[in-house]
Design a protein around this motif. Sequence first.
Motif, PDB file in Angstrom:
ATOM      1  N   GLY A   2      97.904 -22.588   6.406  1.00 49.92           N
ATOM      2  CA  GLY A   2      98.948 -21.577   6.359  1.00 49.92           C
ATOM      3  C   GLY A   2      99.786 -21.571   7.614  1.00 49.92           C
ATOM      4  N   TYR A   5     102.161 -24.656   7.590  1.00 51.34           N
ATOM      5  CA  TYR A   5     103.296 -24.510   6.674  1.00 51.34           C
ATOM      6  C   TYR A   5     104.125 -23.260   6.947  1.00 51.34           C
ATOM      7  CZ  TYR A   5     101.504 -28.280   3.737  1.00 51.34           C
ATOM      8  OH  TYR A   5     101.080 -29.496   3.257  1.00 51.34           O
ATOM      9  N   GLY A   6     103.685 -22.450   7.899  1.00 53.68           N
ATOM     10  CA  GLY A   6     104.395 -21.202   8.170  1.00 53.68           C
ATOM     11  C   GLY A   6     104.287 -20.218   7.014  1.00 53.68           C
ATOM     12  N   ASP A   7     103.203 -20.283   6.274  1.00 56.06           N
ATOM     13  CA  ASP A   7     102.990 -19.450   5.090  1.00 56.06           C
ATOM     14  C   ASP A   7     101.950 -18.382   5.428  1.00 56.06           C
ATOM     15  OD1 ASP A   7     102.144 -18.352   2.641  1.00 56.06           O
ATOM     16  OD2 ASP A   7     102.405 -20.256   1.576  1.00 56.06           O
ATOM     17  N   THR A   8     102.408 -17.161   5.699  1.00 55.93           N
ATOM     18  CA  THR A   8     101.487 -16.100   6.113  1.00 55.93           C
ATOM     19  C   THR A   8     100.539 -15.695   4.996  1.00 55.93           C
ATOM     20  OG1 THR A   8     103.145 -14.413   5.604  1.00 55.93           O
ATOM     21  CG2 THR A   8     103.039 -15.184   7.887  1.00 55.93           C
ATOM     22  N   ASN A   9     100.982 -15.755   3.748  1.00 54.89           N
ATOM     23  CA  ASN A   9     100.078 -15.420   2.639  1.00 54.89           C
ATOM     24  C   ASN A   9      98.936 -16.427   2.546  1.00 54.89           C
ATOM     25  OD1 ASN A   9     101.444 -13.101   1.784  1.00 54.89           O
ATOM     26  ND2 ASN A   9     102.901 -14.321   0.599  1.00 54.89           N
ATOM     27  N   LEU A  10      99.249 -17.711   2.683  1.00 58.51           N
ATOM     28  CA  LEU A  10      98.213 -18.741   2.657  1.00 58.51           C
ATOM     29  C   LEU A  10      97.273 -18.565   3.845  1.00 58.51           C
ATOM     30  CD1 LEU A  10      96.986 -21.260   1.374  1.00 58.51           C
ATOM     31  CD2 LEU A  10      98.646 -22.637   2.675  1.00 58.51           C
ATOM     32  N   ASP A  12      96.587 -15.732   5.466  1.00 57.03           N
ATOM     33  CA  ASP A  12      95.764 -14.548   5.223  1.00 57.03           C
ATOM     34  C   ASP A  12      94.677 -14.823   4.191  1.00 57.03           C
ATOM     35  OD1 ASP A  12      97.281 -13.150   7.054  1.00 57.03           O
ATOM     36  OD2 ASP A  12      98.504 -12.138   5.535  1.00 57.03           O
ATOM     37  N   SER A  13      95.028 -15.506   3.111  1.00 56.29           N
ATOM     38  CA  SER A  13      94.042 -15.824   2.068  1.00 56.29           C
ATOM     39  C   SER A  13      92.968 -16.748   2.611  1.00 56.29           C
ATOM     40  CB  SER A  13      94.722 -16.479   0.864  1.00 56.29           C
ATOM     41  OG  SER A  13      95.620 -15.590   0.262  1.00 56.29           O
TER      42      SER A  13
END
Length: 161
Positions: A2, A5-10, A12-13
Motif C-alpha cells: 500500500g 502504490y500510495g494506496d492508503t486503503n490497501l 490499512d487493510s
Amino acid sequence: MGLAYGDTNLFDSGSMLTALEIQAAQMWWHVREGDTLYEEAFTKENKIMGILWANKRDSGLWFAPPEAKEMRLGIQLLPISPITENLFSDDGFAKEIVEWALPSLSREGVEEGWKGFVYALQGIYDKDGALEKIKSLKGFDDGNSLTNLLWWIHSRNLGSQ
C-alpha cells in the motif's frame, strides 16, 4: 504494498490483516505458562507449539521429536525478516523461549543451522551475546545464512541487557 502504490486503503487493510495474523500466531503457537488455552501440564513443558491440528496438538514436528526444541523454535522463526520482531515482540517471552531451547543444543547431532535460529531470537534481548554465538557457528541453514543473521543482529535497536 500500500505504501509503494500510495494506496492508503490497501495499507490499512494490509496492516489490519498483519496484526490479526500476528495475534493468531501468538495465541495458538506461543505457549505461555499461565495461559488457559492449553492444559497446565502442556504449558509447563512447552514454549512453542510443534503441530496444531484441528483436534489435537503435538510437541514434536513431522520431522523431529519433541526433544528437538531448537527445531521447533526455528520452524516458527522462519524466515527471519523484519516482521519477526513483531511476532516475537515480547522480550521477556523471547528470553523464556531461548532459555527453554538452549539446553537442547547440547544434544548429540544438533545441526549448526538450527542453533542459529535460537541465537537469532536471543538477539531480540541480548544483541552482543547472540552475535558472539553466531560468530562461533560453523554452518548455516538456507533460512538463516550468515548474512541474514548478521543483518538481523545488527538491525536490532536494543543493546545488551
